[in-house]
Design an enzyme around this catalytic site. Structure first.
Site, PDB file in Angstrom:
ATOM      1  N   LYS A 180       0.829  -1.203   0.000  1.00  0.00           N
ATOM      2  CA  LYS A 180       0.000   0.000   0.000  1.00  0.00           C
ATOM      3  C   LYS A 180       0.873   1.267   0.000  1.00  0.00           C
ATOM      4  CE  LYS A 180      -3.762   2.557   0.575  1.00  0.00           C
ATOM      5  NZ  LYS A 180      -3.397   3.736   1.319  1.00  0.00           N
ATOM      6  N   GLU A 188       1.186   6.766  -6.653  1.00  0.00           N
ATOM      7  CA  GLU A 188       0.112   7.761  -6.750  1.00  0.00           C
ATOM      8  C   GLU A 188       0.681   9.184  -6.744  1.00  0.00           C
ATOM      9  OE1 GLU A 188      -2.973   7.119  -3.683  1.00  0.00           O
ATOM     10  OE2 GLU A 188      -2.706   9.238  -3.211  1.00  0.00           O
TER      11      GLU A 188
END
Lengths: 340, 340, 340, 340
Positions: free
Chosen positions: B189, B196
């Site tokens: 993550k 991102e």
């Protein structure tokens, strides 16, 4: 030997002073009378605000060193070329992009006028410290200029000789170098400035890390919304004396340099740097260096990061940052508003 | 299957809603009564603001999903562990650094309590779109959780099947993946968020270049002191409609993405982005990703540049920029003052 | 409506196929006979390897879409212009630098020939997925081309409508956009590709961090001379399944994108990527995007880092690295030799 | 004054030599007999390979300077602490991470033993040039060490005095500085090395651009597949003499520095740099500097780019580059194979 100087700003005037100290003579020109009169008072053999008269006073082969803003250099060189004769030499000692040198040399060749581009480093200290000269052009005119170049350059005594070098000194050891054909001088000066950007940013970033080494003591209060909390505040409880640190690095350390000398002096004079606004200008050379790296296909991450940090300092990322906030709001729901 | 949820913020509450839609049951806990009551009204089998009571209502082996701010997660997990029994499962679905998962799993092992870390992506859209789940921990408890994970994840139908894949679908195709032992979920993550940051910055920088494509039309006036004049102003005379450009890229282009969808929507809603201040926050994951890259010795220039652009957006380069100006003054003589 | 296509490589041929599917007609030209014959077999109304004949078959106002390598586009456009008449339209659908569009439009204007530049994204998937079209030029010829553009573009149905948009769809929602005057199409396409470089690098860097997450298990042996020892090897003991991770991100995560879809497919087909050498090419657009950022004075750290990583992949930093080793030897005494 | 030295590698031995030149005395220890004997022959008052004996020969308050690899420093300091008494001083002059200094000082405090961390710069030149010393610890022990520190440091005469400084010299002007409490010395040394990385890379990148300035003369042949063709080959036809250029910059230019001196010497000795393989090591300091920047939330784009270029030089981007090629193949159809 005689030098004609076109443009008596600080650098032009100081170059004239430096050669006169060495017994050379100078004919000087500027659009303003004051600097012309000043140089004549200091010993220039002739001064004028009339370009044709300037040229008429030069001994042949004429040597005209143009030291004016890059934006008007081309026009003045054209005017000079109209007034000069085959065998004469025009020097562009300013900050032209080297592409223009290549074009100008080509344009002047049919007239028999030699074009020499000289990248000049030294700044406000050049009069005393000498100027580092990076030279492009044909071999003969550059050799003809040798006595002048030697006087303008710092001289071999201004640094210890590089270990391994023996025998006669090269001109590079005097502080001037014929780098190659037209444009080579400004090309090397351009990369020199690119390196300068990178080295300056290396110091600036490092000092910023020292400056903020007390973050573990600060009340994180408001910032909590913007930053993740510090995992180990006990690692950042130093109240460092950045001016003294730059001073200590001046002796014996790997990062000792002239830029560091200047930084130490600036921080001693004004430890808080409060007189500076934090918006940093950039002249063309840093940009052109990156352009060259990209054309050549070589990575220049450090030089480019240094350039971008100047753009950033002037707020040029604002729109991009708003886009980031808009995205963050869209997927995360938090609206990053202007400060009240 | 029953899920216990600790923390009824937007993500915790929506995960509960999503599993209830699929016929699972939920016991919910929060420090505040309002969200507890809301979830019970929506069908949760039991709700409380008392952690011990919460645990007492869970069927064994208990499943407690902790979905609270990273700063207090550790404390609450310790409290839960005191109340739970061997065979029970504690899930950290928040944004803990994966180092902590490794430590917590080790600490809980002697008690026979299983620890599962789940990195959860999906943001405000997760309720409808499903949550992408990256999971770390031992195989058995993760397998035990499978019915719940399947309900929380988006499901295979939410994207076209990857060409080449045939036969039974993997859980990755459902939108959840057991990545490895303790910490693996938050590690993956973390890198997800690092990517991102990089992708967001790629769009933001590109749109900024589009936004300023009219610079050749602007009066260079004041800026002349800070920037070199534009060599070819005729190349920068475009008045581009950035919102429409982001829209056109949504179909058929190589840069189509969910982030672009969000950007197009945000720019359509507010073409000027004037409600945003341009100061961009960063949570821990972007930083930790860079830390990991450095520990591993792999270059991460793009992800790091994206992180630094956020620091820059908050003025964190100010001292460095003042140092640059101080150097420039020292060798060039020009003083870059604060704006009047 | 009729389209003339010059150049029947994959993209030219597929654009012809796409418009024919929609009932438009095509006249096609290529220097090679085979693709001409193929398109005629598929329904093109006329095909030829003779440019004059090609022009003669076009209805007025003629529409000639040039889809050939950038290096020869200029020459072919000149030839077409000789053969065409006032009111005709020449489209450059290739990868010209937008500077050339500005010059060509200016050169063709006196002849009354309209010049339209179209940046075309879609790659090998365009035939089925449609092409995203970014268009520069005068309003009238672009409007004239509307029926063809609509057929080539993906169409509004290929993505969900952006929330907030209501009523009639804009052409951007169909997948084509008139961005501005000559060059605007290629300018927007250039920046599009710059963003593409950045986004690609974001994924690649992140996956590399995942790939090397097992470094704590590796025998540090030989590497000890080159790297500092890992402080916390227990943090890097993950053996992550990168192909499955790219698959899980495709659903519900913030980094879902078409590029990720392609990456997941590529990694599924060849999990080790062993067929790739690791030398990554760059076409002009990434470079030109950085050039534009620098001209505009806006920071583009991410896009530039992505570009430089490609230069690096081809060994272009070798000399710089040798300089670093030479410095390190000079002050530290350690000689970094070539590998045996 | 007496100094005890633990570890007689090049730096430890040379520090001993430097203080003995100034009339101080030394007790020396090493695990190997040869260097112990060598130093005793050169005048050390006592030498041993037995740590307890070493401690027993020190006058109180004892001063033990530990100068050994970071990996074993902690263990040896623990052993020393067992043998020493309240009021004694342990110095870590090596390359420990400053976090460890903070912990060690805390651990030694209850025993009344003072811990001083000294970051030492100077490399192979330190014996003659002196060592730049950055010091962390309590005020009293650091003041006690003053006579030794003054002898080890370069001395005020090794650089011109900073303009503006008058009166008595500060220790920073001698080349040593008490920077703050435990860890401050290694913190400042860490950032010093971070800056060193950045400055080194600035030169290396610039010289690479000079080195490849002949690209316009090269047959583009093979590279055509990997690079866009050069738009203006006439701008890149310089065959520059990089060694002479580094020499000319040593005098009068803004980028003059000790690193440049070393580079000029290295390039004079081996103009082609052919003995270097181009794989550049990194020690911990560059990494830790970036870690600190990230913890503090300050951008350090240049220092980080310099670090990553070393990772890149060792092939650490290979997997990322293969991912890029896989993406390019997927949307563009071109397969970037390994070199035959």
């Amino acid at each position: 030997m005689q030098l004609g100087m076109v443009g008596l700003g600080r650098m032009g005037a100081n170059i004239v002073r430096r050669i006169m100290r060495d017994g050379h003579t100078a004919v000087v020109y500027d659009v303003n009378e004051a600097p012309v009169r000043e140089l004549v008072d200091e010993g220039a053999e002739f001064g004028t605000t009339d370009l044709a008269e300037f040229v008429s006073k030069l001994e042949t082969p004429r040597v005209a060193w143009v030291m004016i803003p890059a934006g008007i250099t081309g026009k003045v060189i054209d005017q000079l070329a109209e007034l000069m004769a085959p065998g004469d030499i025009i020097i562009d000692g300013g900050n032209s992009r080297y592409h223009q040198d290549i074009e100008r040399a080509k344009a002047l060749a049919p007239k028999g006028i030699h074009y020499v581009d000289i990248g000049t480093s030294g700044g406000v200290f050049g009069l005393d410290r000498g100027y580092c000269l990076m030279i492009g052009g044909e071999r003969e005119p550059v050799e003809h200029l040798d006595p002048l170049l030697k006087s303008i350059a710092p001289g071999v005594g201004t640094a210890e000789r590089t270990p391994g070098r023996t025998g006669e000194t090269s001109t590079a050891e005097e502080g001037y170098l014929h780098c190659g054909p037209a444009g080579a001088g400004h090309f090397v000066k351009m990369v020199h400035n690119g390196i300068e950007y990178g080295a300056m940013a290396a110091y600036a970033e490092g000092l910023n890390i020292l400056h903020k080494a007390d973050i573990g003591n600060r009340d994180s209060g408001d910032s909590s919304a913007e930053e993740t909390p510090l995992e180990n505040p006990e690692w950042y409880r130093y109240d460092l004396d950045v001016p003294e640190i730059t001073e200590v690095w001046r002796r014996g350390s790997v990062v000792a340099s002239w830029l560091l000398d200047l930084t130490a002096a600036a921080l001693y004079a004004e430890p808080t740097l409060e007189s500076f606004g934090g918006r940093v200008s950039d002249s063309g050379e840093g940009r052109w260096t990156v352009d060259a790296a990209i054309d050549e296909g070589v990575p220049a991450a450090v030089l480019t990061a240094a350039l971008y940090s100047r753009f950033d300092s002037r707020g040029e990322a604002l729109y991009a940052n708003k886009v980031l906030s808009a995205m963050r709001k869209a997927f995360g729901g938090h609206h990053e508003l202007p400060k009240a």
